[in-house]
Enzyme design. Structure first.
Site, PDB file in Angstrom:
ATOM      1  N   PRO A 101       0.766  -1.201   0.058  1.00  0.00           N
ATOM      2  CA  PRO A 101      -0.096   0.079  -0.143  1.00  0.00           C
ATOM      3  C   PRO A 101       0.789   1.259  -0.040  1.00  0.00           C
ATOM      4  CG  PRO A 101      -0.641  -1.450   1.957  1.00  0.00           C
ATOM      5  CD  PRO A 101       0.430  -2.170   1.069  1.00  0.00           C
ATOM      6  N   GLY A 105       3.240   4.009   5.358  1.00  0.00           N
ATOM      7  CA  GLY A 105       4.225   3.699   6.505  1.00  0.00           C
ATOM      8  C   GLY A 105       4.886   2.225   6.202  1.00  0.00           C
ATOM      9  N   GLY A 107       6.724   1.540   3.460  1.00  0.00           N
ATOM     10  CA  GLY A 107       7.889   1.529   2.802  1.00  0.00           C
ATOM     11  C   GLY A 107       7.945   1.115   1.227  1.00  0.00           C
ATOM     12  N   SER A 108       6.430   1.588   0.810  1.00  0.00           N
ATOM     13  CA  SER A 108       6.446   1.150  -0.827  1.00  0.00           C
ATOM     14  C   SER A 108       7.164   1.827  -1.768  1.00  0.00           C
ATOM     15  CB  SER A 108       5.130   1.594  -0.966  1.00  0.00           C
ATOM     16  OG  SER A 108       4.759   2.894  -0.993  1.00  0.00           O
ATOM     17  N   ALA A 111      10.722   0.261  -1.365  1.00  0.00           N
ATOM     18  CA  ALA A 111      10.855  -0.987  -1.952  1.00  0.00           C
ATOM     19  C   ALA A 111      10.870  -1.066  -3.447  1.00  0.00           C
ATOM     20  CB  ALA A 111       9.253  -2.002  -1.518  1.00  0.00           C
ATOM     21  N   ASP A 152      14.889   2.726   6.841  1.00  0.00           N
ATOM     22  CA  ASP A 152      13.775   2.106   5.601  1.00  0.00           C
ATOM     23  C   ASP A 152      14.801   1.203   4.565  1.00  0.00           C
ATOM     24  OD1 ASP A 152      11.519   3.022   7.051  1.00  0.00           O
ATOM     25  OD2 ASP A 152      10.832   3.855   5.097  1.00  0.00           O
TER      26      ASP A 152
HETATM   27  O1  PMV Z   1       8.591   5.209   5.708  1.00  0.00           O
HETATM   28  P1  PMV Z   1       7.861   5.043   7.269  1.00  0.00           P
HETATM   29  O2  PMV Z   1       6.481   5.893   6.938  1.00  0.00           O
HETATM   30  O3  PMV Z   1       7.486   3.839   7.691  1.00  0.00           O
HETATM   31  O4  PMV Z   1       8.447   6.033   8.306  1.00  0.00           O
HETATM   32  C1  PMV Z   1       9.978   6.104   8.407  1.00  0.00           C
HETATM   33  C2  PMV Z   1      10.339   6.191   9.951  1.00  0.00           C
HETATM   34  C3  PMV Z   1      10.546   7.446  10.417  1.00  0.00           C
HETATM   35  O5  PMV Z   1      11.348   7.424  11.604  1.00  0.00           O
HETATM   36  C4  PMV Z   1       9.113   8.058  10.901  1.00  0.00           C
HETATM   37  C5  PMV Z   1      11.298   8.476   9.574  1.00  0.00           C
HETATM   38  C6  PMV Z   1      12.810   7.949   9.403  1.00  0.00           C
HETATM   39  O6  PMV Z   1      13.350   8.367   8.380  1.00  0.00           O
HETATM   40  O7  PMV Z   1      13.269   7.186  10.096  1.00  0.00           O
END
Ligand code: PMV
Length: 313
Positions: A101, A105, A107-108, A111, A152
């Site tokens: 999705p 959050g 990581g699309s 990825a 990520d």
């Molecule tokens: O990509 P997301 O929405 O899972 O978030 C990344 C995690 C954060 O800590 C909010 C940002 C980061 O760069 O680490």
């Protein structure tokens, strides 16, 4: 033609605080993937990036007035340079599809970028180690997130649970007992960048308070890591719920996320929290095999758009 893919991810503990040097733990969601197909086309046709799910084809040598084109073009350019190919002299059709999705959050974007880098490395027969892939994708993360911590790209490139501290090496660790995560998509779109910017602004106006909250999150991550290594899932659940309360305190939760987290806990999950940037996007709940059905039903009942299950081993 070559194909490649990369997994989605979810942040188990420590998001946002990780941007400020505290540790975080992220895990891959290996059965939700982005895939890339690369096919040579006639010389002179240039590089065409077919974002099939978005219904757009972007040429590498044109600029577009939308948010999606630049990260894709930048990733492809950087990867081509990395394998020693001049981006302006290639003729390729690159087709991207993803089951992850978007803006949730999971990581699309990461990825997709990782699958692109892997695909280009494979097409040009220039193998790249995960840390090299990760570093290239990090450059795209800067466009996507503004000030990314790097968690990520690390978890997606290595596709293993990682304990991550910004600026330190990557550390993977043993999972004492496999555990199941239920991932509930709130259906509320959330761009990580906005959430990260909001935290930065609030921290600037009250650094002492925010740094204390980040320290508390960091301490929870250490406890969570120990719980995972020992296979103490009740303790892991406890750390997740405590982490959620602190994420609420830094104002990155949202109405729908609250509803989903409460529903999961009421349905018997030993722990639940938002995951990733927050505001909208996904939440995660810890369950055992027996509890997974109850938690899934509870999430749908309060309005989850989609519920996914993954096992972390
Ligand atoms: O990509 P997301 O929405 O899972 O978030 C990344 C995690 C954060 O800590 C909010 C940002 C980061 O760069 O680490």
């Amino acid at each position: 033609m070559v194909t490649s893919s990369a997994a989605g991810k979810t942040i188990l503990l420590g998001e946002h605080a990780v941007v400020y040097g505290r540790p975080a733990i992220a895990v891959p969601v290996s059965d939700l993937r982005a895939t890339v197909q690369i096919t040579p086309i006639s010389p002179g046709e240039g590089v065409q990036i077919d974002a099939a799910d978005l219904g757009h084809v972007y040429r590498l040598d044109e600029s577009y007035d939308d948010d999606d084109a630049l990260p894709l073009q930048t990733t492809v350019r950087n990867a081509l340079y990395a394998v020693g190919a001049d981006p302006d002299k290639q003729a390729l059709r690159i087709t991207i599809r993803s089951r992850i999705p978007i803006a949730s959050g999971m990581g699309s974007g990461t990825a997709v970028a990782t699958a692109l880098v892997r695909g280009i490395s494979r097409h040009y027969r220039q193998p790249m180690a995960p840390d090299v892939v990760s570093e290239l994708v990090y450059r795209t993360e800067i466009l996507l997130h503004g000030t990314p911590s790097g968690i990520d790209n690390t978890v997606v490139a290595f596709e293993e649970p990682v304990y991550f501290v910004r600026g330190s090496g990557v550390e993977t660790f043993p999972v004492g007992r496999p555990f199941t995560l239920i991932i509930g998509d709130s259906g509320v779109p959330a761009r990580t960048r906005y959430a990260v910017d909001g935290v930065r602004r609030r921290r600037e106006s009250d650094p002492a308070r925010y740094d204390k909250l980040f320290d508390e999150i960091g301490a929870i991550v250490e406890r969570g890591r120990e719980a995972i290594i020992q296979g103490e899932l009740a303790d892991l659940g406890q750390t997740m719920t405590e982490n959620h309360a602190l994420l609420r305190a830094i104002q990155v939760s949202g109405e729908m996320l609250e509803r989903l987290v409460c529903a999961a806990l009421e349905a018997g999950a030993p722990g639940a929290k938002l995951s990733g940037g927050g505001i909208g996007g996904c939440m995660i709940a810890l369950t055992d095999e027996a509890g997974a059905k109850d938690v899934t039903e509870a999430l749908y009942r309060v309005g989850a758009r989609r519920v996914m299950v993954t096992v972390v081993r």
